[in-house]
Scaffold this active site. Structure first.
Site, PDB file in Angstrom:
ATOM      1  N   GLU A 277     -42.543  40.830 -67.424  1.00 23.78           N
ATOM      2  CA  GLU A 277     -43.306  39.656 -67.021  1.00 23.78           C
ATOM      3  C   GLU A 277     -42.436  38.619 -66.324  1.00 23.78           C
ATOM      4  O   GLU A 277     -42.922  37.864 -65.485  1.00 23.78           O
ATOM      5  CB  GLU A 277     -44.001  39.021 -68.229  1.00 23.78           C
ATOM      6  N   LYS A 412     -57.714  40.921 -65.912  1.00 18.13           N
ATOM      7  CA  LYS A 412     -58.701  40.178 -66.687  1.00 18.13           C
ATOM      8  C   LYS A 412     -59.929  39.848 -65.837  1.00 18.13           C
ATOM      9  O   LYS A 412     -61.075  39.967 -66.289  1.00 18.13           O
ATOM     10  CB  LYS A 412     -58.084  38.888 -67.232  1.00 18.13           C
TER      11      LYS A 412
END
Length: 422
Positions: A277, A412
């Site tokens: 990340e 998402k």
């Protein structure tokens, strides 16, 4: 510093590596002084320079209640909301027969069977829930918590007492629900990203509830943070950051974290998220993958040894060559192991590491070796901060923002659209 770094199998693959030391120290200075692309997200360092002992004591007190009253603590969260706690608990717990309460993680995937069977498993047990989410709207933990909240409310008169919410200090769906229900709460600091949050209440409460020494964990990291304040380019965290950047620029694309002690596998998965990340954006970064040796030498070991040359490798091992059961000599040598009589498991594991590292070097896979002197809370705290600081430096050298993760939102949005939540 107790955590050591051996670069002897990495440096021969790098040309004029010392020329990067100035850039390493420049990036290090930016981390120290707030010169990174998101200076407002450096709280993971600042909190160690200004320890909040009252917060640690509060977490310990709540954890003591959980240990006294609960058979199971279910921690609900995904990504940085659970990986750090899981890593530390796995490293510090015995392999078999851990003490009560059992700490279980939920809401970190969308398996129907897992969560259905979890609720069945909890039946008849005294249960507490620690729900960890800054917003409260991330689908995986939000769904799991709804089911667990209903489970508690249907079975316990003090259901609201059994929920501890770790969330935003003032806003968000979970904060609103916590205020309405009267849940006890801890704050996810605004200046600490999820993958850097293991030393905040996000990680400290589940670790303390499992019976581990969070004060030693925290102050192990404090020592590492202070030790890096005036560090030179040869400090393990900075040398590793600079080497990783050099390999990236030389065309390597994958870093393997090859764990030699199974208890440290969770630390490898935490590292995997931290580095993936932090660096994987703008078309840059080494792709981080965690392997457990010697197990995975019998699955992907062939590829690592002789496949496409993509890899640089970090070994993570424990200095335990004299530890473990020792082979005895047996009459007639039925299993052909008498030549290893007197050899403990630890010595065999060390030989496996050395042999693998040398074989991979000969196969043109450069490697570092990280060695922990022992597995305890203090040493893990030092390791956690060392890896955090290193990725902040290497990400800054790459020119990316090490503290955001815009790409995480892509799946998402697609998922919510498919579920009709546009």
């Amino acid at each position: 510093m107790r955590l050591s770094l051996d670069r002897s199998r990495a440096l021969p693959f790098l040309t004029d590596r010392d020329a990067l030391d100035g850039a390493v120290l420049d990036a290090h200075g930016k981390v120290l002084t707030g010169g990174t692309r998101s200076p407002e997200m450096l709280g993971w360092r600042q909190m160690l320079l200004e320890p909040d002992d009252a917060l640690i004591e509060s977490v310990q007190n709540v954890a003591s209640e959980i240990r006294e009253r609960a058979d199971v603590l279910v921690c609900v969260g995904i990504g940085g909301s659970y990986l750090g706690a899981e890593a530390v608990n796995q490293a510090l717990a015995p392999y078999f027969g851990a003490d009560s309460p059992e700490v279980i993680f939920a809401g970190h995937h969308l398996s129907p069977a897992y969560h259905e069977q979890l609720l069945a498993y909890l039946e008849g047990k005294s249960v507490y829930v620690n729900v960890i989410s800054k917003s409260g709207t991330t689908l995986e933990p939000a769904m799991a918590f709804r089911f667990l909240r209903r489970f508690l409310e249907e079975r316990f008169d003090d259901a609201d007492r059994r929920v501890i919410a770790t969330t935003d200090k003032s806003s968000g769906v979970l904060r609103g629900l916590a205020d309405e229900k009267g849940y006890r709460t801890y704050v996810v600091p605004d200046d600490v990203g999820g993958r850097f949050s293991v030393l905040t209440p996000v990680g400290l409460l589940p670790i303390a509830a499992a019976g581990h020494d969070i004060r030693s964990l925290f102050y192990g990291a404090v020592g590492a943070a202070r030790g890096l304040t005036d560090a030179g380019a040869d400090h393990p965290a900075l040398a590793y950051a600079g080497d990783r950047f050099a390999f990236h620029e030389a065309g390597y694309s994958v870093e393997l974290m090859s764990v030699m002690e199974a208890k440290l596998r969770g630390l490898g998965y935490w590292w995997q998220q931290l580095y993936g990340e932090s660096e994987g954006k703008e078309g840059k970064g080494l792709f981080p993958v965690t392997l457990q040796y010697t197990t995975d030498l019998h699955s992907v070991g062939q590829y690592v040894q002789e496949g496409k040359r993509l890899f640089v490798e970090s070994f993570l091992r424990l200095d335990d060559e004299k530890a473990g059961l020792t082979l005895d000599e047996e009459p007639d040598n039925p299993d052909q192991l008498n030549d290893l009589a007197g050899t403990p498991y630890g010595a065999a594991n060390k030989a496996a590491w050395e042999g693998t590292a040398e074989a991979h070097r000969e196969g043109d896979v450069p490697s570092w070796t990280w060695t922990l002197p022992r597995i305890d809370a203090d040493a893990l705290g030092e390791a956690i901060y060392t890896f955090e600081h290193a990725v902040a430096v290497s990400g800054t050298m790459l020119g990316v923002d090490p503290f955001n993760q815009p790409g995480v939102e892509a799946y998402k949005k697609k998922m919510f659209r498919l579920l009709g939540r546009d």
